[in-house]
Design a protein around this motif. Structure first.
Motif, short mmCIF file in Angstrom:
data_model
loop_
_atom_site.label_atom_id
_atom_site.label_comp_id
_atom_site.label_asym_id
_atom_site.label_seq_id
_atom_site.Cartn_x
_atom_site.Cartn_y
_atom_site.Cartn_z
N LYS A 9 0.84 -1.20 0.00
CA LYS A 9 0.00 0.00 0.00
C LYS A 9 0.88 1.25 0.00
O LYS A 9 0.56 2.26 -0.62
N TYR A 35 -2.49 2.50 -13.90
CA TYR A 35 -2.66 3.95 -13.98
C TYR A 35 -1.74 4.63 -12.97
O TYR A 35 -1.41 4.07 -11.93
N GLN A 37 -1.69 8.32 -10.79
CA GLN A 37 -2.49 9.48 -10.40
C GLN A 37 -1.63 10.40 -9.55
O GLN A 37 -1.03 10.00 -8.56
N GLN A 41 -5.20 15.23 -9.76
CA GLN A 41 -5.24 14.93 -11.20
C GLN A 41 -6.11 13.72 -11.49
O GLN A 41 -6.49 12.97 -10.59
N GLY A 42 -6.38 13.54 -12.77
CA GLY A 42 -7.06 12.34 -13.21
C GLY A 42 -6.10 11.17 -13.27
O GLY A 42 -4.99 11.22 -12.76
N LEU A 43 -6.56 10.11 -13.91
CA LEU A 43 -5.74 8.91 -14.04
C LEU A 43 -5.09 8.88 -15.42
O LEU A 43 -5.78 9.09 -16.42
N LEU A 45 -2.92 6.50 -18.09
CA LEU A 45 -2.69 5.09 -18.39
C LEU A 45 -1.22 4.84 -18.66
O LEU A 45 -0.62 5.47 -19.54
N PHE A 88 0.61 8.03 -6.90
CA PHE A 88 -0.32 6.98 -6.47
C PHE A 88 -0.59 6.11 -7.68
O PHE A 88 -0.93 6.62 -8.75
N LEU A 90 -2.54 2.89 -9.50
CA LEU A 90 -3.77 2.10 -9.44
C LEU A 90 -3.78 1.03 -10.53
O LEU A 90 -3.43 1.30 -11.68
N PHE A 103 -11.15 -1.66 -9.53
CA PHE A 103 -9.86 -1.10 -9.15
C PHE A 103 -9.33 -1.73 -7.87
O PHE A 103 -10.11 -2.11 -6.97
N GLY A 104 -8.00 -1.80 -7.78
CA GLY A 104 -7.38 -2.11 -6.52
C GLY A 104 -7.38 -0.89 -5.62
O GLY A 104 -7.83 0.20 -6.03
N GLU A 105 -6.85 -1.04 -4.41
CA GLU A 105 -6.84 0.05 -3.45
C GLU A 105 -5.66 1.01 -3.65
O GLU A 105 -5.56 2.02 -2.97
N ARG A 108 0.97 3.72 -2.95
CA ARG A 108 1.55 5.07 -2.94
C ARG A 108 3.06 4.94 -2.86
O ARG A 108 3.59 4.43 -1.87
#
Lengths: 112, 107
Positions: A9, A35, A37, A41-43, A45, A88, A90, A103-105, A108
């Protein structure tokens, strides 16, 4: 329970080190995505894989590498070539029929 | 795949009020999905609306889709502090995400 699991995590890395983020799913989905992030911001790819032993670069693949040796696993390696890796991360996998992304959690990563 | 553009970028309301956020996209789609992301967590799927649907409800959520205007809206009624999150729309195949709408619900 069916789902998608990311680990670790939280991860700290020194500059110049490679790190690998794990993503495992037991949903029996063919496709998997990574992804990035950044705050507010957005995600974006990084890489995606539609099937085992195949993967494609996304919008920001430079400095990253992936493998897809098993259907349930899609690890992401952040290499020392990635200039600004603190972010971060994802992992996601789509339901083929509905298109819904699971999605996973998230992981970071902080570079010290 | 295409990116949706959410508007507004940030929204702050009092608990109990309704929250409306909008999504615009560029090319024709078969469906559109909305997701929520709590701080530091993964995205969670909220609702899918198909191109032949104009409106869809799920609990306190109401989603509309106007294919002629290439836009969708997400309404959260009687908001709660727990609704504080970022909300993202995903048109079509839904693998590309915009910056989302950051919703703050003040108790």
């Amino acid at each position: 329970d069916g789902g998608i699991t990311q680990s670790p995590k939280y991860l700290f890395r020194k500059e110049g080190q490679n790190v690998t983020l794990s993503c495992e799913q037991n949903l029996n989905h063919d496709a998997m995505y990574w992804y990035r992030q950044d705050p507010g911001q957005g995600l974006r790819l990084i890489y995606y894989s539609q099937i085992v032993n195949d993967f494609q670069k996304g919008d920001i693949a430079e400095g990253y590498s992936v493998s897809r040796e098993k259907k349930e696993s899609f690890p992401l390696t952040v290499t020392s070539a990635q200039k600004n890796p603190t972010a971060f991360y994802l992992c996601a996998t789509p339901d083929w029929y509905t298109g819904e992304l699971f999605f996973g959690e998230g992981s970071r990563l902080t570079v010290l | 795949s295409q990116q949706g553009e959410e508007d507004p970028q940030a929204l702050s309301i009092q608990e109990g009020e309704n929250a409306t956020m909008n999504c615009s996209y560029k090319t024709s789609i078969n469906n559109l999905q909305w997701y929520r992301q709590n701080s530091g967590r993964g995205l969670v799927h909220l609702i899918l609306i198909r191109s032949n649907e104009r409106e869809k409800h799920s609990g306190r959520l109401r989603v509309t889709l106007d294919t002629s205007k290439k836009s969708s809206s997400l309404l959260i009624t009687a908001s709660r502090a727990a609704d504080t999150a970022s909300y993202f729309c995903a048109p079509g195949c839904g693998v590309i995400f915009g910056p989302g709408t950051s919703l703050s619900v003040i108790p």
